[in-house]
Design a protein around this motif. Structure first.
Motif, PDB file in Angstrom:
ATOM      1  N   LEU A 116       0.890  -1.390   0.242  1.00  0.00           N
ATOM      2  CA  LEU A 116       0.158   0.044   0.036  1.00  0.00           C
ATOM      3  C   LEU A 116       0.658   1.127   0.224  1.00  0.00           C
ATOM      4  O   LEU A 116       2.032   1.017   1.348  1.00  0.00           O
ATOM      5  CB  LEU A 116      -1.043  -0.124   0.785  1.00  0.00           C
ATOM      6  N   ARG A 117       0.880   2.140  -0.832  1.00  0.00           N
ATOM      7  CA  ARG A 117       2.118   3.249  -0.724  1.00  0.00           C
ATOM      8  C   ARG A 117       1.868   4.193  -0.261  1.00  0.00           C
ATOM      9  O   ARG A 117       2.806   4.289   0.034  1.00  0.00           O
ATOM     10  CB  ARG A 117       1.908   3.870  -2.578  1.00  0.00           C
ATOM     11  N   ASP A 118       0.595   4.188   0.439  1.00  0.00           N
ATOM     12  CA  ASP A 118       0.211   5.421   2.037  1.00  0.00           C
ATOM     13  C   ASP A 118       0.095   4.581   3.077  1.00  0.00           C
ATOM     14  O   ASP A 118       0.395   5.804   4.339  1.00  0.00           O
ATOM     15  CB  ASP A 118      -1.288   6.252   1.731  1.00  0.00           C
ATOM     16  N   GLN A 119       0.884   3.680   3.234  1.00  0.00           N
ATOM     17  CA  GLN A 119       0.555   3.044   4.239  1.00  0.00           C
ATOM     18  C   GLN A 119       1.824   1.919   4.817  1.00  0.00           C
ATOM     19  O   GLN A 119       1.124   1.422   6.032  1.00  0.00           O
ATOM     20  CB  GLN A 119      -0.820   2.518   4.587  1.00  0.00           C
ATOM     21  N   ALA A 120       1.887   1.425   3.974  1.00  0.00           N
ATOM     22  CA  ALA A 120       3.653   0.747   3.891  1.00  0.00           C
ATOM     23  C   ALA A 120       4.259   0.786   5.306  1.00  0.00           C
ATOM     24  O   ALA A 120       4.824   2.242   4.963  1.00  0.00           O
ATOM     25  CB  ALA A 120       4.249   0.411   2.416  1.00  0.00           C
ATOM     26  N   ARG A 121       5.110  -0.033   6.166  1.00  0.00           N
ATOM     27  CA  ARG A 121       5.697   0.551   6.519  1.00  0.00           C
ATOM     28  C   ARG A 121       6.757  -0.177   6.041  1.00  0.00           C
ATOM     29  O   ARG A 121       7.190  -1.767   5.635  1.00  0.00           O
ATOM     30  CB  ARG A 121       5.230  -0.394   7.758  1.00  0.00           C
ATOM     31  N   GLU A 122       8.187  -0.071   6.456  1.00  0.00           N
ATOM     32  CA  GLU A 122      10.143  -0.179   6.334  1.00  0.00           C
ATOM     33  C   GLU A 122       9.667  -1.699   7.320  1.00  0.00           C
ATOM     34  O   GLU A 122       8.499  -1.920   8.708  1.00  0.00           O
ATOM     35  CB  GLU A 122      10.446   0.436   7.508  1.00  0.00           C
ATOM     36  N   ILE A 123       9.789  -2.622   6.754  1.00  0.00           N
ATOM     37  CA  ILE A 123      10.058  -4.160   7.039  1.00  0.00           C
ATOM     38  C   ILE A 123      10.272  -3.941   8.905  1.00  0.00           C
ATOM     39  O   ILE A 123       9.562  -4.774   9.380  1.00  0.00           O
ATOM     40  CB  ILE A 123      11.037  -4.845   6.673  1.00  0.00           C
ATOM     41  N   GLN A 124      11.075  -3.445   9.732  1.00  0.00           N
ATOM     42  CA  GLN A 124      11.376  -3.513  10.497  1.00  0.00           C
ATOM     43  C   GLN A 124      10.046  -2.581  11.436  1.00  0.00           C
ATOM     44  O   GLN A 124       9.996  -3.404  12.517  1.00  0.00           O
ATOM     45  CB  GLN A 124      12.826  -2.014  10.775  1.00  0.00           C
ATOM     46  N   GLY A 125       9.334  -2.110  11.318  1.00  0.00           N
ATOM     47  CA  GLY A 125       7.618  -2.175  11.608  1.00  0.00           C
ATOM     48  C   GLY A 125       7.342  -3.241  12.033  1.00  0.00           C
ATOM     49  O   GLY A 125       6.564  -3.125  12.584  1.00  0.00           O
ATOM     50  N   GLU A 126       7.450  -4.398  10.903  1.00  0.00           N
ATOM     51  CA  GLU A 126       6.436  -5.614  11.437  1.00  0.00           C
ATOM     52  C   GLU A 126       7.426  -6.475  12.583  1.00  0.00           C
ATOM     53  O   GLU A 126       6.540  -6.991  12.899  1.00  0.00           O
ATOM     54  CB  GLU A 126       6.122  -6.397   9.842  1.00  0.00           C
ATOM     55  N   GLY A 127       8.530  -6.014  13.392  1.00  0.00           N
ATOM     56  CA  GLY A 127       9.233  -7.223  14.131  1.00  0.00           C
ATOM     57  C   GLY A 127      10.542  -7.491  13.382  1.00  0.00           C
ATOM     58  O   GLY A 127      11.067  -8.546  14.233  1.00  0.00           O
ATOM     59  N   PHE A 128      10.885  -7.726  11.884  1.00  0.00           N
ATOM     60  CA  PHE A 128      11.810  -7.941  11.684  1.00  0.00           C
ATOM     61  C   PHE A 128      12.824  -7.432  11.871  1.00  0.00           C
ATOM     62  O   PHE A 128      12.670  -6.129  11.552  1.00  0.00           O
ATOM     63  CB  PHE A 128      11.024  -8.139   9.837  1.00  0.00           C
ATOM     64  N   GLN A 129      13.793  -7.899  11.782  1.00  0.00           N
ATOM     65  CA  GLN A 129      15.725  -6.951  12.167  1.00  0.00           C
ATOM     66  C   GLN A 129      16.235  -7.013  10.623  1.00  0.00           C
ATOM     67  O   GLN A 129      16.377  -8.274  10.756  1.00  0.00           O
ATOM     68  CB  GLN A 129      16.245  -7.417  12.759  1.00  0.00           C
ATOM     69  N   ILE A 130      16.714  -5.939  10.842  1.00  0.00           N
ATOM     70  CA  ILE A 130      17.776  -6.436   9.358  1.00  0.00           C
ATOM     71  C   ILE A 130      19.070  -6.266  10.494  1.00  0.00           C
ATOM     72  O   ILE A 130      19.614  -5.543  10.737  1.00  0.00           O
ATOM     73  CB  ILE A 130      17.248  -5.310   8.779  1.00  0.00           C
ATOM     74  N   ALA A 131      19.613  -7.715   9.935  1.00  0.00           N
ATOM     75  CA  ALA A 131      21.051  -7.975  10.643  1.00  0.00           C
ATOM     76  C   ALA A 131      21.939  -7.330  10.076  1.00  0.00           C
ATOM     77  O   ALA A 131      22.951  -7.295  11.068  1.00  0.00           O
ATOM     78  CB  ALA A 131      21.014  -9.542  10.506  1.00  0.00           C
ATOM     79  N   SER A 132      22.658  -6.807   8.961  1.00  0.00           N
ATOM     80  CA  SER A 132      23.702  -6.154   8.609  1.00  0.00           C
ATOM     81  C   SER A 132      23.202  -5.058   6.969  1.00  0.00           C
ATOM     82  O   SER A 132      22.016  -5.354   6.694  1.00  0.00           O
ATOM     83  CB  SER A 132      24.059  -7.547   7.751  1.00  0.00           C
ATOM     84  N   PRO A 133      24.327  -5.085   6.906  1.00  0.00           N
ATOM     85  CA  PRO A 133      23.606  -3.808   5.908  1.00  0.00           C
ATOM     86  C   PRO A 133      23.362  -4.632   4.623  1.00  0.00           C
ATOM     87  O   PRO A 133      24.200  -5.990   4.472  1.00  0.00           O
ATOM     88  CB  PRO A 133      25.358  -3.443   4.986  1.00  0.00           C
ATOM     89  N   PRO A 134      22.281  -4.158   3.852  1.00  0.00           N
ATOM     90  CA  PRO A 134      22.033  -5.011   2.549  1.00  0.00           C
ATOM     91  C   PRO A 134      23.426  -4.981   1.435  1.00  0.00           C
ATOM     92  O   PRO A 134      23.846  -3.867   1.435  1.00  0.00           O
ATOM     93  CB  PRO A 134      20.369  -3.615   2.122  1.00  0.00           C
ATOM     94  N   LYS A 135      23.201  -5.753   0.766  1.00  0.00           N
ATOM     95  CA  LYS A 135      24.107  -6.129  -0.317  1.00  0.00           C
ATOM     96  C   LYS A 135      23.549  -5.809  -1.550  1.00  0.00           C
ATOM     97  O   LYS A 135      22.671  -6.147  -2.063  1.00  0.00           O
ATOM     98  CB  LYS A 135      24.800  -8.068  -0.429  1.00  0.00           C
ATOM     99  N   VAL A 136      24.502  -5.210  -2.178  1.00  0.00           N
ATOM    100  CA  VAL A 136      23.860  -4.698  -3.484  1.00  0.00           C
ATOM    101  C   VAL A 136      25.041  -5.331  -4.386  1.00  0.00           C
ATOM    102  O   VAL A 136      25.983  -4.842  -4.576  1.00  0.00           O
ATOM    103  CB  VAL A 136      23.367  -3.115  -3.528  1.00  0.00           C
ATOM    104  N   ILE A 137      24.150  -5.590  -5.894  1.00  0.00           N
ATOM    105  CA  ILE A 137      24.827  -6.159  -7.085  1.00  0.00           C
ATOM    106  C   ILE A 137      24.491  -5.116  -7.946  1.00  0.00           C
ATOM    107  O   ILE A 137      22.976  -5.388  -8.139  1.00  0.00           O
ATOM    108  CB  ILE A 137      24.509  -7.756  -7.211  1.00  0.00           C
ATOM    109  N   GLY A 138      25.305  -4.175  -8.532  1.00  0.00           N
ATOM    110  CA  GLY A 138      24.661  -3.014  -9.588  1.00  0.00           C
ATOM    111  C   GLY A 138      24.068  -3.725 -11.199  1.00  0.00           C
ATOM    112  O   GLY A 138      24.548  -4.605 -11.238  1.00  0.00           O
ATOM    113  N   PRO A 139      24.451  -2.843 -11.655  1.00  0.00           N
ATOM    114  CA  PRO A 139      24.014  -3.362 -12.813  1.00  0.00           C
ATOM    115  C   PRO A 139      25.350  -4.041 -14.183  1.00  0.00           C
ATOM    116  O   PRO A 139      25.120  -4.501 -14.822  1.00  0.00           O
ATOM    117  CB  PRO A 139      23.900  -2.137 -13.506  1.00  0.00           C
ATOM    118  N   ASP A 140      26.539  -3.408 -13.285  1.00  0.00           N
ATOM    119  CA  ASP A 140      27.666  -3.961 -13.429  1.00  0.00           C
ATOM    120  C   ASP A 140      27.715  -5.741 -13.076  1.00  0.00           C
ATOM    121  O   ASP A 140      28.824  -5.912 -13.436  1.00  0.00           O
ATOM    122  CB  ASP A 140      28.735  -3.362 -13.472  1.00  0.00           C
TER     123      ASP A 140
END
Ligand code: HEC
Length: 273
Positions: free
Chosen positions: A146-170
């Protein structure tokens, strides 16, 4: 339509604040990505963007939802030559619409989520995205679509344990976004701006990237949902839609125009046991 009237001053305020910010700080910009908002984010922030469909606005009265979809807010505005699109002739309007539709058709986001995990267990969620106009797109990990009501995943009780790993377009790991976090701040954000996004409409080439999140399941068992959103632009990929403002590429529709998009992945169910 009382709600529409109430919306108007809010939009004007956003646009005004945005313009002030643009004039004061040339490096700060929304077209080009919210490059200074290096923090957790949810899609409500992208007030100017249009929605790819009405489902993400299903809590609103149908007509209000419709007005915020790309087909009405953006494509119809180009078609009828509203505002900045008045300077285009009918042929150019058709070409711009075709270009924008090509960007939309090639912009995607999907997530991989395990069906069940134990309370407190560590697991991985991968978001794969493609498209946009470049030079960046944004990915957010959220609870619902829901565009106006979505929460960051942490709001639901999940923790983000480490920095997200990004694999770029290259195809290489990318640290450009998290590297912008201020000294000493944690890097475990739900929002990532991916750099190096190149779109070539003439050859039909679009960039893709993946973001992998290490999550820790909530301590409370139950049924949860996870989804991801893609924030992208459309117009600057088009030779007709791209204009130079102060030496930078900007969408013809303007800084506060409707050429940005909000697209959600499917919502995945996850059982926490
Ligand atoms: C003042 C209006 C406005 C607001 C508010 C706004 N955006 Fe945008 N954004 C735009 C426009 C216009 C584009 C489309 C550029 C194009 O069509 O190529 C865009 C494009 C983007 C892009 C893709 C980059 C690009 O240039 O194509 C990202 C990522 C993005 N926005 C993220 C966000 C996020 C996250 C927020 C909330 C913090 C946000 N935007 C708020 C107007 C806005």
């Amino acid at each position: 339509m009382r709600a529409n009237i109430a919306l108007a001053p809010a939009c004007a305020a956003v646009a005004m604040a945005a313009l002030i910010a643009l004039t004061c700080q040339s490096a700060w910009a929304y077209p080009g990505g919210p490059l200074h908002d290096v923090t957790d984010a949810a899609p409500y922030c992208a007030g100017c963007h249009s929605s790819v469909g009405v489902e993400q606005l299903r809590e609103l009265p149908p007509e209000q939802a419709r007005q915020r979809t790309a087909i009405i807010a953006h494509i119809d505005a180009i078609k009828s030559g509203r505002g900045p699109y008045a300077k285009l002739n009918p042929q150019q309007r058709m070409e711009l619409i075709a270009d924008v539709e090509k960007v939309d058709a090639n912009s995607k986001i999907a997530i991989e989520v395990p069906q069940q995990v134990k309370a407190g267990e560590k697991f991985t969620v991968t978001a794969r995205a493609q498209g946009g106009s470049g030079p960046v797109f944004g990915i957010m990990l959220l609870d619902v679509d829901l565009r106006d009501q979505a929460r960051e995943i942490q709001g639901e009780g999940f923790q983000i344990a480490s920095p997200p790993k990004v694999i770029g377009p290259d195809g290489k790991p990318q640290d450009q976004w998290l590297g912008r976090r201020y000294d000493g701040l944690a890097h475990n954000l739900n929002f990532v701006v991916v750099f190096g996004v190149k779109t070539d409409l003439a050859t039909g080439k679009f960039s893709s990237a993946t973001v992998t999140y290490d999550l820790v399941a909530p301590s409370k068992p139950g049924k949860y949902t996870i989804c991801a959103a893609l924030m992208y632009g459309t117009e600057t990929a088009s030779p007709i839609g791209r204009v130079e403002v102060a030496g930078r590429p900007m969408p013809l529709g303007g800084f506060a125009g409707p050429s940005g998009r909000i697209l959600f992945s499917k919502v995945a169910d996850i059982q926490v046991r």
